[in-house]
Design a protein around this motif. Structure first.
Motif, mmCIF file in Angstrom:
data_model
loop_
_atom_site.group_PDB
_atom_site.id
_atom_site.type_symbol
_atom_site.label_atom_id
_atom_site.label_comp_id
_atom_site.label_asym_id
_atom_site.label_seq_id
_atom_site.Cartn_x
_atom_site.Cartn_y
_atom_site.Cartn_z
ATOM 1 N N THR A 91 0.835 -1.185 0.000
ATOM 2 C CA THR A 91 0.000 0.000 0.000
ATOM 3 C C THR A 91 0.877 1.244 0.000
ATOM 4 N N VAL A 92 0.510 2.226 -0.815
ATOM 5 C CA VAL A 92 1.190 3.515 -0.811
ATOM 6 C C VAL A 92 0.497 4.412 0.207
ATOM 7 N N THR A 93 1.277 5.055 1.074
ATOM 8 C CA THR A 93 0.731 5.888 2.138
ATOM 9 C C THR A 93 1.021 7.364 1.892
ATOM 10 N N VAL A 121 6.255 5.278 -8.156
ATOM 11 C CA VAL A 121 5.601 6.047 -9.225
ATOM 12 C C VAL A 121 4.304 6.656 -8.713
ATOM 13 N N VAL A 122 3.484 5.858 -8.046
ATOM 14 C CA VAL A 122 2.230 6.357 -7.501
ATOM 15 C C VAL A 122 2.500 7.474 -6.485
ATOM 16 N N ALA A 123 3.473 7.264 -5.614
ATOM 17 C CA ALA A 123 3.791 8.279 -4.607
ATOM 18 C C ALA A 123 4.280 9.567 -5.265
ATOM 19 N N GLY A 124 5.096 9.433 -6.299
ATOM 20 C CA GLY A 124 5.586 10.615 -6.990
ATOM 21 C C GLY A 124 4.466 11.419 -7.618
ATOM 22 N N GLN A 125 3.531 10.737 -8.267
ATOM 23 C CA GLN A 125 2.406 11.463 -8.876
ATOM 24 C C GLN A 125 1.556 12.142 -7.804
ATOM 25 N N GLY A 126 1.500 11.551 -6.630
ATOM 26 C CA GLY A 126 0.709 12.120 -5.548
ATOM 27 C C GLY A 126 1.210 13.453 -5.038
ATOM 28 N N THR A 127 2.451 13.808 -5.386
ATOM 29 C CA THR A 127 2.970 15.102 -4.923
ATOM 30 C C THR A 127 2.163 16.263 -5.485
ATOM 31 N N ILE A 128 1.446 16.046 -6.576
ATOM 32 C CA ILE A 128 0.542 17.075 -7.094
ATOM 33 C C ILE A 128 -0.505 17.426 -6.041
ATOM 34 N N GLU A 146 -6.221 0.199 -4.567
ATOM 35 C CA GLU A 146 -6.362 0.302 -3.118
ATOM 36 C C GLU A 146 -6.782 1.712 -2.691
ATOM 37 N N ALA A 147 -6.370 2.712 -3.480
ATOM 38 C CA ALA A 147 -6.552 4.103 -3.061
ATOM 39 C C ALA A 147 -7.827 4.746 -3.583
ATOM 40 N N VAL A 148 -8.519 4.090 -4.526
ATOM 41 C CA VAL A 148 -9.620 4.780 -5.213
ATOM 42 C C VAL A 148 -10.995 4.233 -4.852
ATOM 43 N N GLN A 149 -11.098 3.514 -3.773
ATOM 44 C CA GLN A 149 -12.376 2.910 -3.435
ATOM 45 C C GLN A 149 -13.462 3.946 -3.141
ATOM 46 N N GLU A 150 -13.079 5.148 -2.748
ATOM 47 C CA GLU A 150 -14.059 6.175 -2.405
ATOM 48 C C GLU A 150 -14.204 7.239 -3.482
ATOM 49 N N VAL A 151 -13.517 7.098 -4.612
ATOM 50 C CA VAL A 151 -13.597 8.145 -5.623
ATOM 51 C C VAL A 151 -14.856 7.978 -6.460
ATOM 52 N N GLN A 152 -15.278 9.073 -7.057
ATOM 53 C CA GLN A 152 -16.397 9.050 -7.992
ATOM 54 C C GLN A 152 -15.839 8.905 -9.399
ATOM 55 N N SER A 153 -16.516 8.119 -10.234
ATOM 56 C CA SER A 153 -16.072 7.894 -11.604
ATOM 57 C C SER A 153 -17.105 8.426 -12.581
ATOM 58 N N VAL A 154 -16.658 9.225 -13.554
ATOM 59 C CA VAL A 154 -17.553 9.725 -14.587
ATOM 60 C C VAL A 154 -16.918 9.485 -15.958
ATOM 61 N N LEU A 155 -17.781 9.384 -16.974
ATOM 62 C CA LEU A 155 -17.346 9.147 -18.345
ATOM 63 C C LEU A 155 -17.703 10.343 -19.219
#
Length: 303
Positions: A2-4, A147-154, A234-243
């Motif tokens: 898991t990325v924290t 990679v995931v952690a690096g992108q999270g710096t945004i 693991e990190a996106v279970q609570e996100v909303q998804s739209v198309l």
């Protein structure tokens, strides 16, 4: 694994001086653009690439064999740039369908470019085989912890630079949205935006597990991952998804140029397309940040 949020904060310290702190353009009291298209190589990807390479260097795993990666374009550009800056060689595997503009730029960054297969998955298989054969460091386009952690710096930058309630994030393999969701936690709502013809996140969330998805359309060169990343899942279970539709992506891309002089690739226009088309409708007073994530495109195709 898991990325924290601690991993994201460590990444921010590690890559400082190697990446740009990109500006936020306040369009209105309730809308801002995070201009990640101004990052080195024209996309957000160097954040993750530098974190992966510098972390490996700290551990003695970045050797003279250099780096190998697979990419539809932007991750390859980031890997090649980071490798060049750190003084190691890079071999980049791309599909034969990769945009010519991105392939040409890879070569200007001194990368050894190998075109193989019609999709990212085929290029990735070739990259893994080459890393196993040569001992080079494998840089994944989106599904590695660094990679995931690096992108999270945004996400960390947004928390410091602008007040907002919601962030709209373009989704391909999930490294960007996974990192941002990890960085923000419960501090803001995260909405993933995908083309209707590349609904990798939406179908994955609907299935409740990682699945292979058919992908295509105008943004497939950057948002065309067939399988969502396990770490990001693991990190996106609570996100909303739209198309968003193909037509709305093209219209949003043209409008970003006409209204704001932002020349973006189709994948970077999806978040604005969600707002323009009504695929995502903010509540009254809701403060939204739209991540404008990439600029590597053929300028002659912007209307």
């Amino acid at each position: 694994m898991t990325v924290t949020r601690d991993d994201v904060q460590a990444a921010a310290h590690r890559i400082v001086g190697q990446v740009r702190r990109t500006p936020v353009l306040r369009v209105s009291p309730t809308l801002a653009f995070k201009l990640e298209l101004l990052q080195h190589t024209g996309s957000f990807k160097p954040r993750g690439a530098f974190n992966r390479l510098l972390s490996a260097k700290e551990q003695g795993a970045l050797t003279g064999q250099g780096v190998v990666t697979a990419s539809g374009g932007n991750a390859g550009l980031a890997g090649a740039y980071a490798a060049r800056e750190l003084g190691v060689p890079a071999r980049i595997f791309v599909a034969v369908t990769a945009p010519a503009a991105k392939v040409a730029r890879l070569r200007t960054l001194d990368a050894d470019v190998v075109q193989v297969g019609n999709e990212y998955a085929e290029a990735y298989e070739a990259a893994v085989a080459e890393a196993d054969r040569s001992g080079a460091l494998l840089l994944h386009a989106y599904d590695q912890p660094e990679v995931v952690a690096g992108q999270g710096t945004i996400g960390l930058e947004l928390l410091e630079d602008v007040e907002f309630d919601t962030v709209l994030v373009a989704v391909g393999g999930g490294g960007l949205i996974g990192g941002i969701a990890t960085a923000l936690g419960d501090r803001a709502k995260v909405v993933g935006v995908e083309p209707e013809l590349a609904p990798t996140l939406g179908e994955t969330l609907a299935a409740g597990e990682l699945v292979d998805v058919q992908v295509g359309g105008v943004a497939a060169d950057s948002l065309g991952a067939r399988r969502f990343g396990a770490l990001a899942f693991e990190a996106v279970q609570e996100v909303q998804s739209v198309l968003v539709s193909e037509d709305s992506i093209v219209a949003a891309r043209n409008d970003l140029w006409r209204e704001y002089q932002l020349a973006v690739e189709h994948g970077a226009a999806v978040t604005y397309a969600a707002l323009q088309s009504g695929a995502y409708q903010p509540a009254p007073g809701e403060r939204v940040v739209s991540i404008v994530c990439g600029a590597n495109t053929d300028l002659s195709t912007i209307g």
